[in-house]
Design a protein around this motif. Structure first.
Motif, mmCIF file in Angstrom:
data_model
loop_
_atom_site.group_PDB
_atom_site.id
_atom_site.type_symbol
_atom_site.label_atom_id
_atom_site.label_comp_id
_atom_site.label_asym_id
_atom_site.label_seq_id
_atom_site.Cartn_x
_atom_site.Cartn_y
_atom_site.Cartn_z
ATOM 1 N N TYR A 286 3.565 -7.363 4.477
ATOM 2 C CA TYR A 286 2.781 -6.180 4.115
ATOM 3 C C TYR A 286 3.745 -5.000 4.124
ATOM 4 O O TYR A 286 4.353 -4.682 5.143
ATOM 5 C CB TYR A 286 1.640 -5.957 5.106
ATOM 6 N N THR B 118 0.479 5.262 0.649
ATOM 7 C CA THR B 118 -0.532 6.164 1.202
ATOM 8 C C THR B 118 -0.905 7.242 0.200
ATOM 9 O O THR B 118 -0.102 7.689 -0.607
ATOM 10 C CB THR B 118 -0.058 6.834 2.508
ATOM 11 N N GLU C 269 0.859 -1.182 0.000
ATOM 12 C CA GLU C 269 0.000 0.000 0.000
ATOM 13 C C GLU C 269 0.894 1.230 0.000
ATOM 14 O O GLU C 269 1.906 1.271 0.705
ATOM 15 C CB GLU C 269 -0.917 0.031 1.228
ATOM 16 N N THR D 249 -6.702 7.755 5.288
ATOM 17 C CA THR D 249 -5.470 6.962 5.196
ATOM 18 C C THR D 249 -5.058 6.353 6.524
ATOM 19 O O THR D 249 -4.687 5.186 6.577
ATOM 20 C CB THR D 249 -4.323 7.822 4.631
ATOM 21 N N LYS E 148 -5.995 -2.354 7.431
ATOM 22 C CA LYS E 148 -5.384 -3.277 6.476
ATOM 23 C C LYS E 148 -4.282 -4.136 7.097
ATOM 24 O O LYS E 148 -4.251 -5.340 6.826
ATOM 25 C CB LYS E 148 -4.907 -2.539 5.236
ATOM 26 N N PRO E 149 -3.393 -3.588 7.921
ATOM 27 C CA PRO E 149 -2.409 -4.496 8.538
ATOM 28 C C PRO E 149 -3.069 -5.622 9.320
ATOM 29 O O PRO E 149 -2.643 -6.774 9.244
ATOM 30 C CB PRO E 149 -1.576 -3.594 9.444
ATOM 31 N N ASP F 129 4.662 4.997 3.282
ATOM 32 C CA ASP F 129 3.902 6.081 3.886
ATOM 33 C C ASP F 129 4.473 7.419 3.443
ATOM 34 O O ASP F 129 5.496 7.876 3.953
ATOM 35 C CB ASP F 129 3.938 5.942 5.412
ATOM 36 N N LEU G 161 4.119 -1.049 3.666
ATOM 37 C CA LEU G 161 3.427 0.235 3.648
ATOM 38 C C LEU G 161 4.434 1.315 3.313
ATOM 39 O O LEU G 161 5.406 1.523 4.056
ATOM 40 C CB LEU G 161 2.769 0.526 5.000
ATOM 41 N N GLU H 199 -5.040 2.427 5.989
ATOM 42 C CA GLU H 199 -3.727 1.868 5.625
ATOM 43 C C GLU H 199 -2.872 1.472 6.827
ATOM 44 O O GLU H 199 -2.080 0.550 6.743
ATOM 45 C CB GLU H 199 -2.929 2.861 4.772
ATOM 46 N N ARG H 200 -3.013 2.193 7.945
ATOM 47 C CA ARG H 200 -2.137 1.946 9.091
ATOM 48 C C ARG H 200 -2.768 1.068 10.173
ATOM 49 O O ARG H 200 -2.048 0.551 11.023
ATOM 50 C CB ARG H 200 -1.717 3.286 9.701
#
Length: 193
Positions: free
Chosen positions: A140, A114, A112, A120, A128-129, A144, A142, A124-125
């Motif tokens: 995963y 951001t 992902e 977000t 989803k994790p 950011d 990220l 995303e933080r």
């Protein structure tokens, strides 16, 4: 709209809604993560460039793999769900013949990047994790752009990722097996606001 008795949107209704939404507006992308309907922000040019950069790195590392951009996946966690990660690293033929919402069982890593939107942080933080760890996705990643950091989540235990490594843009970070890539994040500095 059809819902089940407890007021939760059904999987079938979500998939129908997502198909209709994209017909109405090509830029509209829906997700259904942890029982919550969400709208995925339209990627900007820098967002797309990051995915291209990471795809090239993944291909050089192992040409049998591909970073599938925006591939919908069944994320069968709390109340069932569907996510459309920015990238899903898997063998080339993994999603062939599976339609819009593929089985994530053979996915090596989800990515992902951001966006600059108000949703977000939660999406995303947090959500989803958790959903990806519950699904058993090995890694995963990220990226950011708000904090200018890369977070590598690994070792899912069915509830959360046991290991999270955070580095600022400009450092090198290892994407653990089954990905097995040393990622130099210096170029990411070029694609933030």
């Amino acid at each position: 709209m059809t819902v089940v008795d407890n007021g939760v949107l059904t999987q079938e209704t979500f998939e129908d809604l997502a198909r209709h939404a994209i017909r109405v507006d090509e830029a509209l992308r829906l997700e259904f993560v942890n029982g919550k309907l969400g709208v995925k922000a339209v990627p900007d040019g820098d967002h797309g460039r990051i995915i291209v950069w990471l795809t090239q790195i993944c291909m050089r590392s192992d040409p049998r793999n591909w970073l599938f951009a925006e591939q919908g996946l069944h994320i069968d966690t709390y109340r069932k769900g569907n996510a459309r990660p920015d990238g899903a690293l898997a063998r080339l033929d993994t999603v062939a013949g599976q339609g819009e919402w593929a089985d994530p069982a053979a996915v090596l890593m989800l990515v992902e990047v951001t966006s600059y939107d108000e949703d977000t942080d939660r999406r995303e933080r947090v959500e989803k994790p958790r959903a990806y760890a519950e699904t058993g996705i090995p890694v995963y990643l990220l990226i950011d752009r708000e904090t200018c950091e890369v977070k590598v989540h690994s070792q899912p235990d069915g509830v959360r990722y046991e290991t999270v490594v955070t580095v600022p843009f400009g450092k090198t970070v290892r994407l653990p097996d089954p990905v097995g890539i040393e990622l130099d994040t210096e170029p990411l500095k070029n694609w933030v606001r």
